[in-house]
Design an enzyme around this catalytic site. Structure first.
Site, PDB file in Angstrom:
ATOM      1  N   GLU A  52       0.809  -1.229   0.000  1.00 28.46           N
ATOM      2  CA  GLU A  52       0.000   0.000   0.000  1.00 28.46           C
ATOM      3  C   GLU A  52       0.840   1.276   0.000  1.00 28.46           C
ATOM      4  O   GLU A  52       0.417   2.306  -0.521  1.00 28.46           O
ATOM      5  CB  GLU A  52      -0.973   0.024   1.172  1.00 28.46           C
ATOM      6  CG  GLU A  52      -2.103  -0.993   1.062  1.00 28.46           C
ATOM      7  CD  GLU A  52      -1.756  -2.360   1.629  1.00 28.46           C
ATOM      8  OE1 GLU A  52      -0.569  -2.606   1.944  1.00 28.46           O
ATOM      9  OE2 GLU A  52      -2.677  -3.191   1.762  1.00 28.46           O
ATOM     10  N   PHE A 114     -11.814  -6.990  13.888  1.00 29.85           N
ATOM     11  CA  PHE A 114     -10.756  -7.498  13.018  1.00 29.85           C
ATOM     12  C   PHE A 114     -10.333  -6.418  12.007  1.00 29.85           C
ATOM     13  O   PHE A 114     -11.159  -5.826  11.332  1.00 29.85           O
ATOM     14  CB  PHE A 114     -11.260  -8.739  12.266  1.00 29.85           C
ATOM     15  CG  PHE A 114     -10.232  -9.272  11.298  1.00 29.85           C
ATOM     16  CD1 PHE A 114      -9.003  -9.741  11.756  1.00 29.85           C
ATOM     17  CD2 PHE A 114     -10.476  -9.263   9.939  1.00 29.85           C
ATOM     18  CE1 PHE A 114      -8.047 -10.210  10.862  1.00 29.85           C
ATOM     19  CE2 PHE A 114      -9.527  -9.730   9.040  1.00 29.85           C
ATOM     20  CZ  PHE A 114      -8.304 -10.206   9.512  1.00 29.85           C
ATOM     21  N   GLN A 115      -9.052  -6.170  11.942  1.00 33.30           N
ATOM     22  CA  GLN A 115      -8.468  -5.170  11.038  1.00 33.30           C
ATOM     23  C   GLN A 115      -9.057  -3.788  11.226  1.00 33.30           C
ATOM     24  O   GLN A 115      -9.200  -3.020  10.284  1.00 33.30           O
ATOM     25  CB  GLN A 115      -8.568  -5.625   9.584  1.00 33.30           C
ATOM     26  CG  GLN A 115      -7.740  -6.877   9.345  1.00 33.30           C
ATOM     27  CD  GLN A 115      -7.447  -7.131   7.893  1.00 33.30           C
ATOM     28  OE1 GLN A 115      -8.273  -6.882   7.023  1.00 33.30           O
ATOM     29  NE2 GLN A 115      -6.248  -7.635   7.618  1.00 33.30           N
ATOM     30  N   LYS A 164     -17.605  -0.591   5.992  1.00 35.55           N
ATOM     31  CA  LYS A 164     -18.054  -1.583   5.022  1.00 35.55           C
ATOM     32  C   LYS A 164     -19.569  -1.557   4.842  1.00 35.55           C
ATOM     33  O   LYS A 164     -20.071  -1.713   3.723  1.00 35.55           O
ATOM     34  CB  LYS A 164     -17.597  -2.976   5.491  1.00 35.55           C
ATOM     35  CG  LYS A 164     -17.618  -4.003   4.373  1.00 35.55           C
ATOM     36  CD  LYS A 164     -16.932  -5.288   4.789  1.00 35.55           C
ATOM     37  CE  LYS A 164     -16.976  -6.299   3.648  1.00 35.55           C
ATOM     38  NZ  LYS A 164     -16.413  -7.599   4.061  1.00 35.55           N
ATOM     39  N   MET A 480      24.460   8.826   1.880  1.00 37.07           N
ATOM     40  CA  MET A 480      24.177  10.083   2.566  1.00 37.07           C
ATOM     41  C   MET A 480      24.431   9.964   4.068  1.00 37.07           C
ATOM     42  O   MET A 480      24.956  10.876   4.697  1.00 37.07           O
ATOM     43  CB  MET A 480      22.728  10.506   2.282  1.00 37.07           C
ATOM     44  CG  MET A 480      22.365  11.884   2.779  1.00 37.07           C
ATOM     45  SD  MET A 480      23.424  13.168   2.129  1.00 37.07           S
ATOM     46  CE  MET A 480      22.597  13.630   0.628  1.00 37.07           C
TER      47      MET A 480
END
Ligand SMILES: Cc1cc2nc3c(=O)[nH]c(=O)nc-3n(C[C@H](O)[C@H](O)[C@H](O)COP(=O)(O)OP(=O)(O)OC[C@H]3O[C@@H](n4cnc5c(N)ncnc54)[C@H](O)[C@@H]3O)c2cc1C
Ligand SMILES: Cc1ncc(C[n+]2csc(CCOP(=O)(O)OP(=O)(O)O)c2C)c(N)n1
Ligand SMILES: [Mg+2]
Lengths: 582, 171
Positions: A52, A114-115, A164, A480
């Site tokens: 993602e 959940f999630q 949802k 760097m």
């Protein structure tokens, strides 16, 4: 009477109405209704990334290279938290982006379902604005408003969190008319009297400098054109931040190069000795100003910015102008011409600048034994400039060398993570840019450490047959970091060696890319040619000098005049005050 | 190395916002995220239709930072306007406190006498306690509370500051 539609269908229809062509995303439980709605239509193309975070950077790359907003779709919980880095990146670099996150059903919010993650809470301060939509009736309007906010004023990321059940429940959708928000009304037109004052200050200046930034790119390609006109009629030199590169052509005589920590000697000295600085869509970042009490001590400062909070944030200015910088420059040009101002005699100023230029601050020692990273960038530029390529970068020395040695002629060709400095930005950004510009030559100039942060996206490029080129300056160090350790910590290279590197050529092949390797300076040009001439995605593992450092450099917290040039001996230990600065 | 402190000024800000969920978190979070301090914060709905709230914030910062605080607040999408009442000049600031005091005999009498001087009203009483309601500026309340401490303070609840500009115009 229009029929009711599910929230998921409303979303897809609203996105279509908004002209969205591409969505970067990754599915999961909390967005399954939306994925089903996407499956059933053909107008919006979904690009399946492999992480993602990459969806957000791809959306940024798409946005910065096309001027259109980038759109991201991710699931709840880990999908949303994985997107946070790219959302923050877009906030820091003023990139228009809309991120749609799935959320658990409304009655489950707050139960550690959940999630479930508190996406609104987590993203509240890394978005320009965010919404939790609790009813499908609100969805259409929220989506349109979110795009309006993401793309107008100072652009930025907006998150829309959709539970949802809201995706499944039905409501009517109607495309709203032009949005007149009740509180959010960015000021785009400057106050005329301020424009007049700015023009008079400019006409009277003996040592003026235009200090341009990412805001000129945000203002659209027309702003870059009017900047050229403003520079032409006033004859003043132009420098730019990292984020503004390309707004003004590097081939112009009036171009000083980038300013700031890794900017040129002439750009930083011009800022230091100027009597007038005109900041155009730039935000006086610490990488640019160096030590604040020594910043541009002799200059009156005009600052044109669309965001009032950018004004007087770190540097006090004499004339703040809140406006879209493109519109404001247009007004300035009109007033300048209307008042028949002639170009000032800036010959003494230019003579001074020529002396600074003669320092050749971008010099680097040539070598026939190993490829100098700076030379690799120069050769890449020479070989590709006729195609006006889009360049993305990762973060590190290679990014700065690209900024210094790749000469940009037009806006929207330079995509880099400036404000957040996110390693792993470049490859997904290149994928997004390639999708937005199918015929362009798109090259990610990468470091071997950074590229591993989103290396999985090689698969995304393969899947969509995107001919992205990945040019890795492999110095086997987090260069760097190593450079700072050399300057600040007597070369104690703590954890900055890139141990156990993969065989990048084999890795490329494993993902269906062409892999090339080059080590000998004599083969560099041929390798670049073969990269360009090979169809499809190509990775180049360009082995460069391992210990080269990026100069010039103004150490953190030092004045513009305390610049370290290549020839200076710089290894050593710094005091605690310096160590405490980023 | 030591970290330097800056000189700060105390300001009362009035922030008019859309009354939407999360607005308080947005404002309070902005202060923590950017390292500004909050001395007092009050919020309530002030419109007939429940759509608009006034948030009164007392903060202290250097003049430059104060300017940033206001600009950052104005940048939030649901914010209608921000008024720096302290910079604006004449305005009224009030706080309300409920002060519970216990005691018998002389202490009880002394508490009542002091309450009278400070125009505190008795809103609850038992044979061994009072609750006083007192309104005023922060300093008055501070003094009243510290006096009550001497005669038997049990606990205090304070609203924090609400403020409004003087004169007939809305600020
Ligand atoms: C390793 C590393 C080294 C770096 N070194 C340097 C360096 O040497 N030099 C350097 O310059 N940077 C450097 N940077 C980048 C630096 O951190 C900042 O990201 C950059 O300087 C900010 O650029 P900017 O001022 O153009 O602002 P941006 O972040 O591009 O912000 C744009 C500004 O313009 C305004 N704006 C937006 N749209 C408009 C509009 N339409 N009209 C008017 N105003 C608008 C915004 O409100 C904002 O104030 C480095 C970054 C990294 C990671
Ligand atoms: C996500 C993330 N983590 C850490 C850093 C700190 N950091 C900045 S540059 C750098 C090293 C980059 O190494 P490489 O990609 O090889 O580039 P080089 O400097 O060698 O060109 C690191 C670790 C960062 N910018 N981003
Ligand atoms: Mg490296």
């Amino acid at each position: 009477m229009t029929a009711e539609k599910s929230g998921a269908d409303i979303l897809v229809e609203a996105l279509t109405d908004l002209g969205v062509e591409i969505v970067f995303g990754y599915p999961g439980g909390a967005v399954l209704p939306i994925y089903d709605a996407i499956f059933k239509q053909t107008r919006i193309k979904h690009i399946l990334v492999r992480h993602e975070q990459a969806a957000t950077h791809a959306a940024e790359g798409y946005a910065r290279s096309t001027g259109k907003p980038g759109v991201v779709l991710v699931t709840s919980g880990p999908g949303a938290t994985n997107a946070v880095t790219g959302i923050t990146d877009a906030l820091m670099d003023s990139i228009p982006m809309v991120v749609i996150t799935g959320q658990v059903a409304t009655h489950l919010i707050g139960t550690d379902a959940f999630q479930e993650a508190d996406t609104i809470g987590i993203t509240r301060h890394c978005t320009k604005h965010n919404y939790l939509v609790k009813s499908p009736d609100r969805l259409g309007d929220v989506i349109h408003e979110a795009f309006h906010i993401a793309t107008s004023g100072r652009p930025g990321p907006v998150v829309i969190d959709i539970p949802k059940d809201v995706q499944v429940a039905t409501a009517k959708y109607r495309k709203p008319g032009a949005i007149q928000h009740k509180t959010y009304r960015p000021q785009v037109k400057a106050d005329q009297s301020l424009i007049e004052s700015a023009v008079e200050m400019l006409a009277a200046a003996e040592r003026p400098v235009f200090y341009t930034g990412g805001g000129v790119i945000n203002a659209g390609p027309a702003a870059s054109q009017i900047l050229r006109e403003l520079a032409r009629i006033t004859g003043a030199p132009v420098t730019s931040t990292l984020m503004g590169l390309g707004a003004f052509p590097a081939s112009s005589d009036q171009w000083l190069g980038m300013l700031g920590m890794h900017g040129t000697y002439e750009a930083n000295y011009a800022m230091n000795k100027a009597d007038l600085i005109i900041a155009l869509g730039s935000r006086f970042d610490d990488r640019v100003t160096g030590r604040l009490d020594a910043f541009a001590p002799h200059a009156k400062k005009i600052h044109i910015d669309i965001d009032r909070s950018s004004i007087n944030k770190t540097v006090r200015v004499d004339l703040p102008i809140i406006a879209d910088v493109g519109r404001a420059m247009e007004d300035m040009v009109r007033v300048w011409k209307g008042r028949q101002h002639q170009k000032n005699d800036l010959s003494a100023w230019w003579k001074q600048i020529e002396e600074w230029r003669a320092k050749k601050s971008l010099y680097f020692p040539a070598s026939t034994k190993e490829i100098m990273p700076q030379q690799a960038i120069k050769s890449l530029w020479e070989a590709t400039k006729h195609r006006n390529p889009i360049i993305t970068t990762e973060v590190g020395q290679h990014q700065m060398w690209a900024a210094q040695h790749f000469n940009f002629e037009s806006p929207n060709k330079w995509l880099t993570s400036g404000g957040l400095g996110t390693m792993g930005y470049g490859l997904p950004a290149a994928i997004g840019a390639q999708l937005g510009n199918p015929n362009a030559l798109v090259i990610d100039i990468a470091g071997e450490a950074s590229i591993q942060m989103n290396i999985q996206e090689l698969a995304t490029a393969s899947q969509y047959r995107l001919p992205v080129k990945l040019f890795i300056l492999n110095n086997e160090y987090m260069g760097m970091v190593r450079q700072w350790q050399e300057l600040t910590y007597s070369s104690r290279y703590s954890e900055s060696y890139s141990e156990s590197l993969p065989d990048f050529v084999k890795l490329a092949e494993a993902y269906g890319w062409t892999g090339l390797r080059v080590e000998d300076p004599a083969d560099l040009d041929a390798c670049i040619q073969s990269m360009i001439n090979t169809d499809g995605p190509v990775l180049v593992d360009c082995r460069v000098a391992k210990l080269a450092n990026c100069f010039p450099m103004i150490p953190s917290g030092a004045a513009h005049t305390d610049m370290m040039l290549h020839s200076d001996n710089v290894s050593g230990e710094m005091d605690d005050e310096a160590k405490a600065l980023v | 190395m030591h970290i330097k402190e800056e000189t700060k000024e105390r300001h009362t800000l009035s922030v008019i916002v859309d009354n939407e969920p999360g607005i308080l978190a947005r404002i309070a979070g902005l202060f923590t995220a950017r390292g500004y301090n909050i001395e007092s914060l009050t919020v309530t709905d002030i419109s007939e239709d429940d759509l608009i709230s006034r948030i009164t914030i007392v903060t202290s910062a250097s003049a430059d930072v104060m300017d940033q605080i206001i600009a950052q607040l104005e940048r939030l999408v649901p914010v209608h306007k921000v008024v720096d009442l302290t910079a604006l000049g004449p305005h009224v600031e009030r706080e309300l406190a409920l002060v519970k005091v216990g005691g018998t005999g002389d202490h009880r009498i002394e508490a009542l006498r002091l309450a009278d001087v400070y125009r505190a009203r008795v809103v609850d009483a038992t044979t061994s306690s009072f609750i006083f309601e007192v309104t005023g500026g922060t300093e008055k309340i501070d003094t009243f509370v510290s006096l009550m401490r001497e005669v038997g303070l049990i606990e205090v609840a304070r609203t924090g500051i609400v403020a409004i500009s003087r004169g007939k115009e809305a600020a």
